[in-house]
Enzyme design. Structure first.
Site, PDB file in Angstrom:
ATOM      1  N   ASP A  90      -7.252 -20.556  -2.699  1.00  0.00           N
ATOM      2  CA  ASP A  90      -6.579 -21.633  -1.963  1.00  0.00           C
ATOM      3  C   ASP A  90      -5.074 -21.683  -2.219  1.00  0.00           C
ATOM      4  OD1 ASP A  90      -6.543 -22.599  -4.586  1.00  0.00           O
ATOM      5  OD2 ASP A  90      -6.884 -24.668  -3.985  1.00  0.00           O
ATOM      6  N   HIS A  91      -4.545 -20.767  -3.026  1.00  0.00           N
ATOM      7  CA  HIS A  91      -3.141 -20.885  -3.434  1.00  0.00           C
ATOM      8  C   HIS A  91      -2.185 -20.760  -2.253  1.00  0.00           C
ATOM      9  CE1 HIS A  91       0.277 -20.864  -6.138  1.00  0.00           C
ATOM     10  NE2 HIS A  91       0.735 -19.784  -5.528  1.00  0.00           N
ATOM     11  N   GLY A  92      -2.445 -19.808  -1.362  1.00  0.00           N
ATOM     12  CA  GLY A  92      -1.573 -19.653  -0.207  1.00  0.00           C
ATOM     13  C   GLY A  92      -1.554 -20.883   0.666  1.00  0.00           C
ATOM     14  N   ASP A 123      -0.631 -12.591 -11.134  1.00  0.00           N
ATOM     15  CA  ASP A 123      -0.962 -14.005 -10.961  1.00  0.00           C
ATOM     16  C   ASP A 123      -0.332 -14.533  -9.679  1.00  0.00           C
ATOM     17  OD1 ASP A 123      -1.878 -16.690 -12.005  1.00  0.00           O
ATOM     18  OD2 ASP A 123       0.274 -17.044 -11.783  1.00  0.00           O
ATOM     19  N   ALA A 124      -1.123 -15.229  -8.860  1.00  0.00           N
ATOM     20  CA  ALA A 124      -0.625 -15.728  -7.577  1.00  0.00           C
ATOM     21  C   ALA A 124       0.501 -16.742  -7.771  1.00  0.00           C
ATOM     22  CB  ALA A 124      -1.766 -16.358  -6.780  1.00  0.00           C
ATOM     23  N   THR A 178      -3.610 -27.731  -8.621  1.00  0.00           N
ATOM     24  CA  THR A 178      -2.757 -27.521  -9.789  1.00  0.00           C
ATOM     25  C   THR A 178      -1.334 -27.200  -9.365  1.00  0.00           C
ATOM     26  OG1 THR A 178      -4.682 -26.621 -10.941  1.00  0.00           O
ATOM     27  CG2 THR A 178      -2.535 -26.250 -11.946  1.00  0.00           C
ATOM     28  N   SER A 179      -1.191 -26.287  -8.404  1.00  0.00           N
ATOM     29  CA  SER A 179       0.152 -25.869  -8.012  1.00  0.00           C
ATOM     30  C   SER A 179       0.926 -27.016  -7.381  1.00  0.00           C
ATOM     31  CB  SER A 179       0.090 -24.681  -7.051  1.00  0.00           C
ATOM     32  OG  SER A 179      -0.493 -25.039  -5.813  1.00  0.00           O
ATOM     33  N   HIS A 236     -16.173 -23.405  -6.152  1.00  0.00           N
ATOM     34  CA  HIS A 236     -14.957 -23.220  -5.363  1.00  0.00           C
ATOM     35  C   HIS A 236     -14.850 -21.795  -4.850  1.00  0.00           C
ATOM     36  CE1 HIS A 236     -14.046 -26.664  -7.985  1.00  0.00           C
ATOM     37  NE2 HIS A 236     -13.448 -27.123  -6.901  1.00  0.00           N
ATOM     38  N   GLY A 285      -2.285 -23.944  -0.245  1.00  0.00           N
ATOM     39  CA  GLY A 285      -1.618 -25.023  -0.974  1.00  0.00           C
ATOM     40  C   GLY A 285      -0.105 -24.900  -0.935  1.00  0.00           C
TER      41      GLY A 285
END
Length: 569
Positions: A396-398, A552-553, A440-441, A217, A400
């Site tokens: 990928d958090h942003g 942590d994001a 996950t988020s 990833h 997502g």
């Protein structure tokens, strides 16, 4: 970098549409994935592969006779949502049960696990095939196990062959898990990959060096070494995988061998690397059975390669070499097929909000407006949240958070305009967030908003006390789902201080806006303090030292959401 992408938000959907058009003899589209376009008999076990996109030919490329029955296509590098997994599994189910296969990552475990629970509740046997082949992450992946990388191919091939041969549900589960237990992989990277729409790679490798033990990833390697000769690279990879030999596997014997390219490494380079790898394995007393060399599980445009070996016994060898035809793999004689009926998606039920009191409808409108404000702020913060996440994760958090909040805002507005109260509006937002964001988020924010919504109700304007109770309920729900606690370096490190401060200020008599503002500040300070923590769970855990000094994001985004709501109350 990835150069052909159009609108990054529609990258996966448009890519899958082109794939289905090309390979219609193998696959047909279903929402957020594909299933076989060829008929399968009633009672056959269905094998579903899935995970984030960006890894082609994993996972849709392995759908076809002799292999998978369907694939779930999440956003780039993000787990598909629970709803997406469930929908594809339902579309592929032929009455023999469903085996859900995926790599060992926290978001996939959550979403595939919840989908399996939903299938079982409807009487459909469902079990998980969690692939754990990566020796570089020994004891460091999700649930303390190894990550799943190119070993997916072996596990899915064995599962698909067993199901095609008429194995019963329990035996398909047994033999596919046995294959996973006998599989080990190790990878190297020469350059990082770039997400669609981004200009910088998720990580870089020092010029003339290679990252050792990368994740698919975009997670960086756990160390760097100078690039060696093909023989030296082969020594490294063979030594690592044989050093991880499973308990009970023989010294010598037969091996399935995969040399996998990660997206930018040329086939000629892989063929060249296979030579010394094969020589070293044979010198160690192993016979190579039906080797595969090429792009098998990629990582967008990452430059690098991995070696996968599976210690075969008689049953595993038979299944590994059994016929299969799909877009990315052809083994043995052609399996005769007939076309399957065209899939028709069932219509979603439309919620009825008639009878909601007028004051409650007004509260629903206010909730919808708050979610729209959150959406707008998260759009502006997308790049920064991705940057923070990429330090020790996959970046990928942003994306997502934006995908989830956009869907949530649309669902909330539709519910509010249909007459929903505050609780129903927020619940609709939570369902849409989880469905669209994935990862996950995504599932965590879905659970968080549902728990909060239950406390708000639909009888009128929610009180400050109800909001405080909602915040606490959301904390409890996230803890149950994720198994995380304060100090693990997750969003809970901001969420818990927020809920505690909100309850304290409401109890002291503050109005909701004042209490919410104070609580949002507590969340912000706690989120910033996560820079001093080491991640204890999730995808960042193998790179805990790299995470030090950076917040942590998930905690940062939680704090941002609370500040946005406080400002708009």
């Amino acid at each position: 970098m990835t150069k052909i992408f159009g609108d990054p938000a529609s990258f996966v959907d448009e890519s899958v549409a082109g794939f289905v058009d090309i390979y219609s003899r193998f696959v047909q589209p279903v929402p957020h994935g594909v299933i076989r376009s060829t008929a399968t008999p009633e009672g056959k076990v269905a094998v579903i592969a899935g995970g984030g996109s960006g890894h082609y030919p994993a996972f849709a490329g392995y759908v076809g006779p002799g292999l998978a029955d369907g694939a779930v296509c999440g956003n780039v590098f993000a787990s598909p949502s629970t709803r997406w997994v469930y929908d594809v599994a339902k579309a592929a189910n032929r009455g023999g049960g469903v085996v859900l296969g995926f790599g060992n990552y926290a978001g996939d475990i959550l979403n595939f696990g919840l989908a399996a629970e939903r299938l079982r509740a409807e009487g459909i046997p469902a079990e998980l095939l969690v692939v754990t082949d990566d020796v570089a992450s020994e004891g460091q992946g999700a649930n303390g196990q190894r990550r799943g990388i190119a070993g997916d191919v072996v596990a899915f091939k064995i599962a698909g062959a067993a199901a095609e041969a008429g194995y019963g549900f329990d035996d398909v589960v047994r033999v596919s898990r046995h294959a996973n237990d006998r599989t080990r992989s190790m990878g190297i990277a020469f350059a990082g990959c770039t997400l669609p729409g981004e200009t910088e790679p998720l990580f870089t490798v020092t010029e003339g060096h290679m990252g050792i033990g990368l994740g698919i990833h975009g997670e960086p390697g756990i160390s760097e070494e100078p690039i060696g000769t093909p023989e030296e690279i082969a020594d490294l990879l063979v030594g690592k995988v044989l050093g991880g030999k499973p308990e009970g596997a023989p010294e010598g014997g037969k091996l399935a061998v995969l040399v996998n390219g990660l997206g930018s490494t040329k086939y000629e380079e892989l063929f060249l690397l296979y030579g010394p790898i094969a020589a070293k394995l044979r010198a160690a007393g192993y016979e190579i059975v039906a080797p595969q060399v090429g792009e098998l599980v990629t990582s967008l445009d990452m430059a690098g390669a991995s070696l996968t070996v599976t210690w075969l016994d008689e049953e595993l060898e038979t299944l590994w070499t059994a016929p299969a035809q799909c877009p990315a793999l052809s083994v043995g004689p052609t399996i005769e097929t007939t076309p399957a009926p065209r899939y028709v998606a069932p219509e979603d039920e439309v919620a009825d909000y008639s009878g909601t009191p007028e004051a409650a409808q007004a509260a629903g409108q206010r909730v919808a407006a708050l979610i729209e404000a959150v959406r707008d702020v998260l759009k502006d913060a997308e790049a920064e949240l991705g940057r923070i996440d990429a330090i020790a994760g996959d970046g990928d958090h942003g994306t997502g958070m934006v995908n989830g909040s956009v869907a949530a805002a649309a669902a909330a507005r539709a519910a509010a305009d249909a007459g929903a109260g505050a609780g129903a509006t927020l619940s609709a937002a939570g369902g849409a967030w989880a469905d669209r964001a994935g990862g996950t988020s995504g599932v965590i924010w879905g659970v968080l908003l549902h728990a909060f919504a239950d406390k708000l109700g639909d009888e009128g304007t929610p009180s400050a006390q109800q909001a405080a109770e909602g915040a606490q309920a959301s904390v409890e729900a996230v803890m149950r789902l994720a198994g995380a606690r304060v100090g693990n370096k997750t969003m809970l490190d901001a969420q818990v201080p927020f809920a505690e401060a909100l309850a304290e200020r409401v109890a002291a008599g503050d109005d909701l806006k004042t209490a919410f503002t104070t609580a949002a500040q507590a969340a912000t300070e706690a989120a910033e303090a996560t820079k001093d923590l080491r991640p204890q769970i999730g995808r960042a855990r193998p790179l805990a030292e790299r995470s030090l000094g950076h917040p942590d994001a998930g905690a940062i985004s939680l704090a941002l959401v609370t500040r946005t709501i406080a400002d708009k109350l």
